[in-house]
Motif scaffolding. Structure first.
Motif, PDB file in Angstrom:
ATOM      1  N   ALA A  54      30.327 -16.927  56.225  1.00 31.24           N
ATOM      2  CA  ALA A  54      30.454 -15.981  57.333  1.00 31.24           C
ATOM      3  C   ALA A  54      29.646 -14.761  56.915  1.00 31.24           C
ATOM      4  CB  ALA A  54      31.908 -15.609  57.589  1.00 31.24           C
ATOM      5  N   LEU A  55      28.954 -14.174  57.861  1.00 31.69           N
ATOM      6  CA  LEU A  55      28.101 -13.024  57.573  1.00 31.69           C
ATOM      7  C   LEU A  55      28.487 -11.859  58.467  1.00 31.69           C
ATOM      8  CD1 LEU A  55      25.487 -12.179  55.915  1.00 31.69           C
ATOM      9  CD2 LEU A  55      24.267 -12.554  58.068  1.00 31.69           C
ATOM     10  N   ARG A  56      28.847 -10.745  57.826  1.00 33.07           N
ATOM     11  CA  ARG A  56      29.119  -9.511  58.558  1.00 33.07           C
ATOM     12  C   ARG A  56      27.819  -8.716  58.595  1.00 33.07           C
ATOM     13  NH1 ARG A  56      33.520  -8.493  61.444  1.00 33.07           N
ATOM     14  NH2 ARG A  56      34.887  -8.996  59.675  1.00 33.07           N
ATOM     15  N   THR A  57      27.273  -8.534  59.789  1.00 32.23           N
ATOM     16  CA  THR A  57      26.002  -7.842  59.914  1.00 32.23           C
ATOM     17  C   THR A  57      26.202  -6.340  59.736  1.00 32.23           C
ATOM     18  OG1 THR A  57      26.095  -7.454  62.297  1.00 32.23           O
ATOM     19  CG2 THR A  57      25.289  -9.615  61.561  1.00 32.23           C
ATOM     20  N   ASP A  58      25.098  -5.625  59.597  1.00 32.00           N
ATOM     21  CA  ASP A  58      25.171  -4.170  59.443  1.00 32.00           C
ATOM     22  C   ASP A  58      25.765  -3.506  60.675  1.00 32.00           C
ATOM     23  OD1 ASP A  58      24.129  -4.291  56.902  1.00 32.00           O
ATOM     24  OD2 ASP A  58      22.058  -3.919  57.537  1.00 32.00           O
ATOM     25  N   SER A  59      25.677  -4.177  61.821  1.00 36.17           N
ATOM     26  CA  SER A  59      26.270  -3.622  63.042  1.00 36.17           C
ATOM     27  C   SER A  59      27.751  -3.953  63.173  1.00 36.17           C
ATOM     28  CB  SER A  59      25.517  -4.149  64.268  1.00 36.17           C
ATOM     29  OG  SER A  59      25.716  -5.549  64.414  1.00 36.17           O
ATOM     30  N   GLY A  60      28.262  -4.778  62.250  1.00 30.81           N
ATOM     31  CA  GLY A  60      29.682  -5.118  62.268  1.00 30.81           C
ATOM     32  C   GLY A  60      30.012  -6.440  62.900  1.00 30.81           C
ATOM     33  N   GLU A  61      29.018  -7.114  63.476  1.00 32.97           N
ATOM     34  CA  GLU A  61      29.274  -8.419  64.101  1.00 32.97           C
ATOM     35  C   GLU A  61      29.464  -9.480  63.027  1.00 32.97           C
ATOM     36  OE1 GLU A  61      27.269 -11.570  67.295  1.00 32.97           O
ATOM     37  OE2 GLU A  61      26.275  -9.662  66.828  1.00 32.97           O
ATOM     38  N   LEU A  62      30.367 -10.430  63.273  1.00 33.44           N
ATOM     39  CA  LEU A  62      30.582 -11.526  62.342  1.00 33.44           C
ATOM     40  C   LEU A  62      29.887 -12.776  62.866  1.00 33.44           C
ATOM     41  CD1 LEU A  62      32.210 -12.236  59.681  1.00 33.44           C
ATOM     42  CD2 LEU A  62      33.783 -13.419  61.235  1.00 33.44           C
ATOM     43  N   LEU A  63      29.015 -13.333  62.053  1.00 31.80           N
ATOM     44  CA  LEU A  63      28.350 -14.585  62.386  1.00 31.80           C
ATOM     45  C   LEU A  63      28.925 -15.698  61.532  1.00 31.80           C
ATOM     46  CD1 LEU A  63      24.580 -13.495  62.493  1.00 31.80           C
ATOM     47  CD2 LEU A  63      26.141 -13.792  64.429  1.00 31.80           C
ATOM     48  N   THR A  64      29.089 -16.883  62.117  1.00 28.89           N
ATOM     49  CA  THR A  64      29.501 -18.072  61.377  1.00 28.89           C
ATOM     50  C   THR A  64      28.536 -19.201  61.686  1.00 28.89           C
ATOM     51  OG1 THR A  64      30.997 -18.792  63.151  1.00 28.89           O
ATOM     52  CG2 THR A  64      31.937 -17.380  61.431  1.00 28.89           C
ATOM     53  N   GLU A  65      28.683 -20.295  60.957  1.00 26.41           N
ATOM     54  CA  GLU A  65      27.856 -21.500  61.049  1.00 26.41           C
ATOM     55  C   GLU A  65      26.527 -21.291  60.323  1.00 26.41           C
ATOM     56  OE1 GLU A  65      29.248 -24.193  61.972  1.00 26.41           O
ATOM     57  OE2 GLU A  65      31.001 -23.235  62.837  1.00 26.41           O
ATOM     58  N   THR A  66      26.287 -22.179  59.362  1.00 22.15           N
ATOM     59  CA  THR A  66      25.147 -22.035  58.469  1.00 22.15           C
ATOM     60  C   THR A  66      23.819 -21.925  59.208  1.00 22.15           C
ATOM     61  OG1 THR A  66      26.291 -23.218  56.701  1.00 22.15           O
ATOM     62  CG2 THR A  66      23.898 -23.134  56.570  1.00 22.15           C
ATOM     63  N   SER A  67      23.581 -22.784  60.181  1.00 17.55           N
ATOM     64  CA  SER A  67      22.293 -22.779  60.868  1.00 17.55           C
ATOM     65  C   SER A  67      22.035 -21.451  61.570  1.00 17.55           C
ATOM     66  CB  SER A  67      22.228 -23.925  61.879  1.00 17.55           C
ATOM     67  OG  SER A  67      22.251 -25.170  61.214  1.00 17.55           O
ATOM     68  N   ALA A  68      23.045 -20.895  62.199  1.00 17.70           N
ATOM     69  CA  ALA A  68      22.888 -19.617  62.891  1.00 17.70           C
ATOM     70  C   ALA A  68      22.647 -18.489  61.900  1.00 17.70           C
ATOM     71  CB  ALA A  68      24.119 -19.324  63.741  1.00 17.70           C
ATOM     72  N   ILE A  69      23.400 -18.476  60.817  1.00 13.89           N
ATOM     73  CA  ILE A  69      23.258 -17.415  59.817  1.00 13.89           C
ATOM     74  C   ILE A  69      21.886 -17.473  59.161  1.00 13.89           C
ATOM     75  CG2 ILE A  69      24.116 -16.615  57.579  1.00 13.89           C
ATOM     76  CD1 ILE A  69      26.928 -17.436  58.541  1.00 13.89           C
ATOM     77  N   LEU A  70      21.425 -18.666  58.835  1.00 15.97           N
ATOM     78  CA  LEU A  70      20.118 -18.792  58.209  1.00 15.97           C
ATOM     79  C   LEU A  70      19.008 -18.260  59.109  1.00 15.97           C
ATOM     80  CD1 LEU A  70      20.375 -22.310  56.515  1.00 15.97           C
ATOM     81  CD2 LEU A  70      20.202 -20.092  55.362  1.00 15.97           C
ATOM     82  N   GLN A  71      19.090 -18.554  60.393  1.00 16.76           N
ATOM     83  CA  GLN A  71      18.068 -18.051  61.310  1.00 16.76           C
ATOM     84  C   GLN A  71      18.163 -16.530  61.459  1.00 16.76           C
ATOM     85  OE1 GLN A  71      17.011 -20.799  64.776  1.00 16.76           O
ATOM     86  NE2 GLN A  71      19.014 -21.600  64.148  1.00 16.76           N
TER      87      GLN A  71
END
Length: 211
Positions: A54-71
């Protein structure tokens, strides 16, 4: 950015992408078996699925799923080194990301590692996995990368291929695939990421054994 990861899991691909592009992030280790963070808090409050990455972006949004995070990570790189910006090259990248996540990661390796998977399910998945490796062998013969250069798809495939040894698969049966894996593991960013996470993995296993 904050990357929630588990040592040697699929989140390793995102660490590789960050290192390849020189981007910085805070790495937050997740105990997937306990569903806890290092401070003892419940990881499910971050990601209700309990999965990494899971990736917390600098804007605070949480992204999940490897393919989406990698892109997402690739698109942050101003030089565009790990992903084409648009057009047919981007669609070819997405094709490989989807192949890796659906045909290798979730469908085939998950049954090998899941404690709920019985011997029949593991044997069925292993047979399909070998057929997918036959496909990759044909594609990678005469190629250095999945596409025309190193991309986030290679970071993901290198991560997934690292799971072959724990499940007893000898990549020597697929010479082009093995050579590809060896090349990927020799890349400085990949080697650094693997070394760091493997040390964390060993430390985690040692703590479990002492408990």
């Amino acid at each position: 950015m904050e990357l929630y990861f588990a040592p040697m899991a699929c989140s390793l691909a995102t660490r590789i992408a960050l290192y390849e592009t020189g981007q910085t992030a805070t790495f937050v280790c997740v105990d997937r078996m306990e569903g806890k963070l290092e401070d003892g808090s419940d990881y499910h409050r971050v990601n209700p699925m309990g999965q990494v990455p899971a990736l917390r972006t600098d804007s605070g949004e949480l992204l999940t799923e490897t393919s989406a995070i990698l892109q997402y990570v690739a698109d942050l790189d101003p030089e565009g080194r790990l992903a084409a910006r648009s057009g047919p090259a981007r669609y070819r990248l997405q094709r490989w990301l989807n192949f890796i996540t659906s045909e290798l990661h979730k469908a085939l390796f998950y049954p090998q590692f899941s404690p709920a998977s019985n011997d029949g399910a593991k044997a069925f998945a292993r047979d399909l996995l070998e057929k997918r490796f036959d496909y990759l062998e044909r594609h990678l013969t005469g190629r250095e990368f999945l596409l025309d250069r190193f991309t986030v798809a290679d970071a993901y495939l290198a991560t997934v291929l690292g799971w072959t040894r724990p499940v007893g698969i000898d990549l020597g049966r697929w010479p082009a695939l093995k050579d590809y894996f060896d090349r990927m593991r020799a890349r400085p960013a990949v080697a650094t990421a693997v070394a760091e996470e493997y040390a964390l993995y060993e430390a985690h296993e040692a703590r479990k054994g002492a408990a």
